[in-house]
Design an enzyme around this catalytic site. Sequence first.
Site: not given
Ligand code: DGY
Length: 327
Positions: A242, A271, A289
């Site tokens: 993240r 984002e 992402h």
């Molecule tokens: C999640 O599932 O948290 C991922 O970041 C999606 O790509």
Amino acid sequence: MVTKPLVIVTRKLPDAIETRMRELFDARLNVDDKPMSPAELAEALKVADVLVPTLTDRLDSRLLAQAGEKLKLIANFGTGVDHIDVESARSRGVIVTNTPGVLTEDTADMTMALILSVPRRITEGLDSLRAGEWGGWSPTGLLGRRIYGKRLGIIGMGRIGQAVARRARAFGLQIHYHNRHKVSAPVEETLEATYWESLDQMLARMDIISVNCPHTPATFHLLSARRLQLLQPHAYVVNTARGEIIDENALTRMLINGKIAGAGLDVFEHEPAVNPKLLNLKNVLLLPHMGSATIEGRVDMGEKVIINIKTFVDGHTPPDRVIPSML
Ligand code: DGY
């Protein structure tokens, strides 16, 4: 709960998943895939028995306070739940589930792709070819850094961190990690991994850092401006977890000033916005992402969502319940 619960899905999901959802539930789908506004989300929370959000839906305490009596389950399509105030949901008697496990290998593949691509300057090579700038092989052209034998420091040794470590070992990287807890001795032995209780100490000694921990209040800006300065000038940073875990502005400054060698980023702090200064840097590889973006992975995620909803509707505890105290 009613036999066919009203399940509101906030984004377009794979066809096979949507079809199955229609068979099993009174499913309200978002076939246009237009992200819902906060007002639309509030409306969905008011009427649904089950909400299926994704990481693009911010379900904070203010929004959750508007949930109707019927809402009993938020079955997130995704593993990370940092966009949901899980504690608020719990206090309203709403269970939150996620989709762990099924994204592990795909995300680890993408992490490895970044670990290989940035030190070996793959995008720079591609760009020079595309721009018609390549004049032929040269002994000193586009020299990168060797992967083999380097130290990889993994932050977060959960499922994905371990999957990254397995791959990285095959490329001859030495595995180091920082985690809330040491992993079990057999896992540590298999990965020949070295544990660092002190993140600061690990950062100062690594060639490549890979961020693989979830975003929680405790990991927000874990890689702060101060910590980033502990990195060596030849170090690379890779993030497929993240964006909020790294102070993006501080990282950008370090990249511009040559205080670290490069970065591979699949995730960003705000984002879909990306710090514009990052976009022009040669020593970064930026992806939108897409760490878990495989057809197989998305179907597996959808199946997990369905299992969580069905189990819950049948009166059992869903398998992927997120417990707030474990975040
Ligand atoms: C999640 O599932 O948290 C991922 O970041 C999606 O790509």
